[in-house]
Motif scaffolding. Structure first.
Motif, PDB file in Angstrom:
ATOM      1  N   PRO A  88       0.826  -1.211   0.000  1.00 51.31           N
ATOM      2  CA  PRO A  88       0.000   0.000   0.000  1.00 51.31           C
ATOM      3  C   PRO A  88       0.864   1.268   0.000  1.00 51.31           C
ATOM      4  O   PRO A  88       1.995   1.267   0.508  1.00 51.31           O
ATOM      5  N   ALA A  89       0.322   2.321  -0.547  1.00 50.03           N
ATOM      6  CA  ALA A  89       1.050   3.595  -0.617  1.00 50.03           C
ATOM      7  C   ALA A  89       1.459   4.061   0.776  1.00 50.03           C
ATOM      8  O   ALA A  89       0.658   4.041   1.722  1.00 50.03           O
ATOM      9  N   ASP A 107       9.034  -6.053  -2.598  1.00 50.58           N
ATOM     10  CA  ASP A 107       9.029  -4.973  -1.616  1.00 50.58           C
ATOM     11  C   ASP A 107       8.479  -5.446  -0.280  1.00 50.58           C
ATOM     12  O   ASP A 107       7.678  -6.380  -0.210  1.00 50.58           O
ATOM     13  N   ARG A 108       8.923  -4.766   0.786  1.00 45.21           N
ATOM     14  CA  ARG A 108       8.449  -5.084   2.129  1.00 45.21           C
ATOM     15  C   ARG A 108       7.408  -4.057   2.574  1.00 45.21           C
ATOM     16  O   ARG A 108       7.508  -2.880   2.257  1.00 45.21           O
ATOM     17  N   VAL A 109       6.434  -4.542   3.343  1.00 48.52           N
ATOM     18  CA  VAL A 109       5.423  -3.660   3.905  1.00 48.52           C
ATOM     19  C   VAL A 109       5.685  -3.504   5.393  1.00 48.52           C
ATOM     20  O   VAL A 109       6.055  -4.464   6.073  1.00 48.52           O
ATOM     21  N   PRO A 149      -8.151  -6.446   9.689  1.00 46.35           N
ATOM     22  CA  PRO A 149      -8.135  -5.317   8.751  1.00 46.35           C
ATOM     23  C   PRO A 149      -6.723  -4.902   8.343  1.00 46.35           C
ATOM     24  O   PRO A 149      -6.482  -4.583   7.169  1.00 46.35           O
ATOM     25  N   GLU A 150      -5.794  -4.889   9.309  1.00 48.38           N
ATOM     26  CA  GLU A 150      -4.409  -4.537   8.964  1.00 48.38           C
ATOM     27  C   GLU A 150      -3.800  -5.591   8.044  1.00 48.38           C
ATOM     28  O   GLU A 150      -3.147  -5.261   7.044  1.00 48.38           O
ATOM     29  N   ILE A 151      -4.014  -6.858   8.362  1.00 49.59           N
ATOM     30  CA  ILE A 151      -3.466  -7.937   7.545  1.00 49.59           C
ATOM     31  C   ILE A 151      -4.027  -7.878   6.129  1.00 49.59           C
ATOM     32  O   ILE A 151      -3.294  -8.016   5.142  1.00 49.59           O
ATOM     33  N   ALA A 152      -5.337  -7.655   6.024  1.00 47.25           N
ATOM     34  CA  ALA A 152      -5.985  -7.621   4.713  1.00 47.25           C
ATOM     35  C   ALA A 152      -5.421  -6.508   3.839  1.00 47.25           C
ATOM     36  O   ALA A 152      -5.180  -6.701   2.641  1.00 47.25           O
ATOM     37  N   THR A 153      -5.195  -5.349   4.438  1.00 47.70           N
ATOM     38  CA  THR A 153      -4.673  -4.211   3.682  1.00 47.70           C
ATOM     39  C   THR A 153      -3.223  -4.435   3.279  1.00 47.70           C
ATOM     40  O   THR A 153      -2.843  -4.243   2.112  1.00 47.70           O
ATOM     41  N   LYS A 154      -2.412  -4.873   4.220  1.00 50.11           N
ATOM     42  CA  LYS A 154      -0.966  -4.959   3.961  1.00 50.11           C
ATOM     43  C   LYS A 154      -0.559  -6.229   3.225  1.00 50.11           C
ATOM     44  O   LYS A 154       0.523  -6.293   2.651  1.00 50.11           O
ATOM     45  N   ALA A 155      -1.441  -7.241   3.226  1.00 52.95           N
ATOM     46  CA  ALA A 155      -1.193  -8.429   2.407  1.00 52.95           C
ATOM     47  C   ALA A 155      -1.888  -8.299   1.048  1.00 52.95           C
ATOM     48  O   ALA A 155      -1.820  -9.214   0.233  1.00 52.95           O
ATOM     49  N   ASP A 156      -2.551  -7.157   0.833  1.00 53.46           N
ATOM     50  CA  ASP A 156      -3.252  -6.891  -0.421  1.00 53.46           C
ATOM     51  C   ASP A 156      -4.209  -8.032  -0.767  1.00 53.46           C
ATOM     52  O   ASP A 156      -4.197  -8.568  -1.878  1.00 53.46           O
ATOM     53  N   MET A 157      -5.053  -8.392   0.201  1.00 53.41           N
ATOM     54  CA  MET A 157      -5.992  -9.494  -0.001  1.00 53.41           C
ATOM     55  C   MET A 157      -7.047  -9.150  -1.050  1.00 53.41           C
ATOM     56  O   MET A 157      -7.493  -8.001  -1.163  1.00 53.41           O
ATOM     57  N   SER A 158      -7.456 -10.173  -1.797  1.00 49.39           N
ATOM     58  CA  SER A 158      -8.604 -10.027  -2.687  1.00 49.39           C
ATOM     59  C   SER A 158      -9.880 -10.050  -1.843  1.00 49.39           C
ATOM     60  O   SER A 158      -9.854 -10.426  -0.664  1.00 49.39           O
ATOM     61  N   ASP A 159     -10.993  -9.670  -2.450  1.00 47.64           N
ATOM     62  CA  ASP A 159     -12.266  -9.721  -1.733  1.00 47.64           C
ATOM     63  C   ASP A 159     -12.577 -11.154  -1.293  1.00 47.64           C
ATOM     64  O   ASP A 159     -13.073 -11.382  -0.187  1.00 47.64           O
TER      65      ASP A 159
END
Length: 321
Positions: A88-89, A107-109, A149-159
């Motif tokens: 994520p940006a 890249d690392r998040v 929520p943090e995991i979903a955002t930073k792992a770029d999860m699909s719906d």
């Protein structure tokens, strides 16, 4: 009508639904898929993605490459993964990946605890924890707990991935809780006011006017007049004297037709199909022949559905020992 039309020309139709969606998609195929691999191949081709980016779901389990019942009348659930996981940006960092150090590709998040991981490694780690029924997603460096929520955002999860995680986390919580049980009729989660009363009313079933809207808290089956939990479980005599059968697909011979679930001892009779068995009461997955449990992904230890394995002897119920 749609299915009947294509059947006239020798084709089969296959229905599936994305985990995160409500719409049903229908594929017209040369033949009905009979394995997970065939389903993944057909669905991924229709979506224009790779087969490795698709998984087949059974409730809260990701199925592996063994035979399953993909009848044209059944609806199959599909999970589509994120192909390229992006950071994520504003969350990119130069810190080492907590799992593979500087050897990690991509890249690392930056996590909330300041430690880092590639989105792919983060997702795989959390999925492994979830499949082990562990809801504590902790940093490998400092043991800080991350929320979904943090995991979903930073792992770029699909719906699909997010819905699957939410569903599986809910099911694990229920399975590990003594205060919540699932109604065997409508699958709604229920609690009971009187902890001494085994008969529990499902308010959803009652509201919808179902004939049976109560179930037993102990054995998780619909409540009947003069209910006795023991009648839903095996007696040693039934086990000792049951018929012997030959398993389909694997051709394993002389297998007892009746088994006790190795986990809860529910009566299970093998009618047809492969050696993979799922207990309807406790959801334990095991091999009907050798009785070995499946791993956290639902895969049998003794091999695929067509693999031969040893035949476990007649079981001795624990209450008879």
């Amino acid at each position: 009508m749609f299915s009947s039309f294509w059947q006239l020309f020798g084709y089969s139709t296959f229905k599936y639904r994305r985990v995160s969606g409500n719409s049903i998609s229908t594929l017209v195929l040369d033949k009905q898929p009979t394995s997970v691999l065939e389903v993944k191949s057909a669905v991924s081709k229709s979506l224009g993605i790779g087969a490795d980016d698709v998984d087949v779901i059974s409730n809260t389990t990701i199925l592996e490459n063994y035979q399953c019942d993909f009848s044209k009348d059944n609806l199959t659930e599909i999970l589509v993964h994120t192909k390229y996981r992006r950071v994520p940006a504003g969350k990119r960092t130069n810190r080492e990946d907590m799992f593979e150090g500087n050897m990690a590709d991509g890249d690392r998040v930056k996590m909330s605890c300041k430690h880092a991981a590639t989105p792919e490694n983060l997702y795989r780690y959390c999925l492994s924890k979830l499949n082990s029924c562990d809801l504590r997603f902790k940093c490998m460096e400092c043991s800080t707990t991350w929320e979904l929520p943090e995991i979903a955002t930073k792992a770029d999860m699909s719906d699909d991935e997010y819905v699957f995680f939410s569903r599986k986390m809910t099911q694990v919580f229920i399975d590990q809780s003594n205060d919540i049980h699932q109604c065997p009729t409508c699958r709604v989660n229920c609690s009971r006011k009187d902890t001494k009363n085994k008969q529990v009313q499902c308010l959803v079933c009652k509201k919808e006017g179902r004939t049976v809207y109560s179930f037993c808290w102990e054995c998780n089956v619909p409540w009947t007049k003069n209910h006795n939990c023991k009648i839903f479980f095996l007696t040693q005599e039934i086990l000792d004297n049951c018929e012997r059968i030959t398993m389909e697909y694997s051709d394993i011979q002389n297998v007892p037709k009746v088994r006790a679930c190795p986990k809860c001892e529910l009566y299970i009779e093998h009618e047809s199909g492969c050696k993979t068995m799922d207990c309807t009461s406790c959801h334990h997955t095991f091999c009907f022949s050798c009785l070995k449990p499946a791993d956290e992904n639902g895969v049998l230890q003794c091999g695929m559905y067509s693999s031969k394995c040893e035949v476990a002897p007649i079981q001795k119920l624990k209450r008879h020992e």
